[in-house]
Write a protein that holds these residues in place. Sequence first.
Motif, mmCIF file in Angstrom:
data_model
loop_
_atom_site.group_PDB
_atom_site.id
_atom_site.type_symbol
_atom_site.label_atom_id
_atom_site.label_comp_id
_atom_site.label_asym_id
_atom_site.label_seq_id
_atom_site.Cartn_x
_atom_site.Cartn_y
_atom_site.Cartn_z
ATOM 1 N N PHE A 21 0.827 -1.205 0.000
ATOM 2 C CA PHE A 21 0.000 0.000 0.000
ATOM 3 C C PHE A 21 0.867 1.263 0.000
ATOM 4 O O PHE A 21 0.562 2.234 -0.692
ATOM 5 C CB PHE A 21 -0.951 -0.015 1.188
ATOM 6 N N THR A 22 1.960 1.248 0.760
ATOM 7 C CA THR A 22 2.892 2.382 0.766
ATOM 8 C C THR A 22 3.470 2.598 -0.623
ATOM 9 O O THR A 22 3.555 3.729 -1.106
ATOM 10 C CB THR A 22 4.024 2.134 1.779
ATOM 11 N N LEU A 24 2.113 1.730 -3.416
ATOM 12 C CA LEU A 24 1.019 2.209 -4.255
ATOM 13 C C LEU A 24 0.827 3.711 -4.092
ATOM 14 O O LEU A 24 0.704 4.450 -5.071
ATOM 15 C CB LEU A 24 -0.265 1.482 -3.865
ATOM 16 N N LEU A 25 0.821 4.177 -2.846
ATOM 17 C CA LEU A 25 0.658 5.613 -2.590
ATOM 18 C C LEU A 25 1.852 6.408 -3.120
ATOM 19 O O LEU A 25 1.685 7.486 -3.682
ATOM 20 C CB LEU A 25 0.483 5.871 -1.100
ATOM 21 N N LEU A 26 3.056 5.876 -2.947
ATOM 22 C CA LEU A 26 4.243 6.590 -3.404
ATOM 23 C C LEU A 26 4.348 6.635 -4.922
ATOM 24 O O LEU A 26 5.052 7.489 -5.465
ATOM 25 C CB LEU A 26 5.502 5.959 -2.813
ATOM 26 N N SER A 27 3.667 5.726 -5.600
ATOM 27 C CA SER A 27 3.717 5.760 -7.058
ATOM 28 C C SER A 27 3.019 6.997 -7.609
ATOM 29 O O SER A 27 3.236 7.370 -8.755
ATOM 30 C CB SER A 27 3.080 4.494 -7.640
ATOM 31 N N TRP A 28 2.189 7.628 -6.799
ATOM 32 C CA TRP A 28 1.532 8.862 -7.224
ATOM 33 C C TRP A 28 2.394 10.094 -6.986
ATOM 34 O O TRP A 28 2.064 11.182 -7.458
ATOM 35 C CB TRP A 28 0.206 9.037 -6.498
#
Length: 89
Positions: A21-22, A24-28
């Motif tokens: 999840f981290t 995933l969020l950092l990919s933004w």
Amino acid sequence: MIRGLIFGINNIFLIFYILIFTRLLLSWVPRVDWYKQPWRFVYQSTEPYLALFRRFIPPIRMIDISPIVALLVLQIVQQLIIFALFQFV
């Protein structure tokens, strides 16, 4: 004994969920340097698992949905393992 094992396995899965999840969020975030800690650890610990899904699931209009599928599969595997261990209790 089995209950402790189940608790430990659930914690391992929870840590892996948080790492994915981290990531995933950092990919933004456009300027994340994946070569610096702690992001390097997040990348290296999740990439082998996520790469399995990226091989079979292509991006849809520049959106990579493979992490979502990877999380769903991870949850199914966790439930199967916990169910199998509960048979011994």
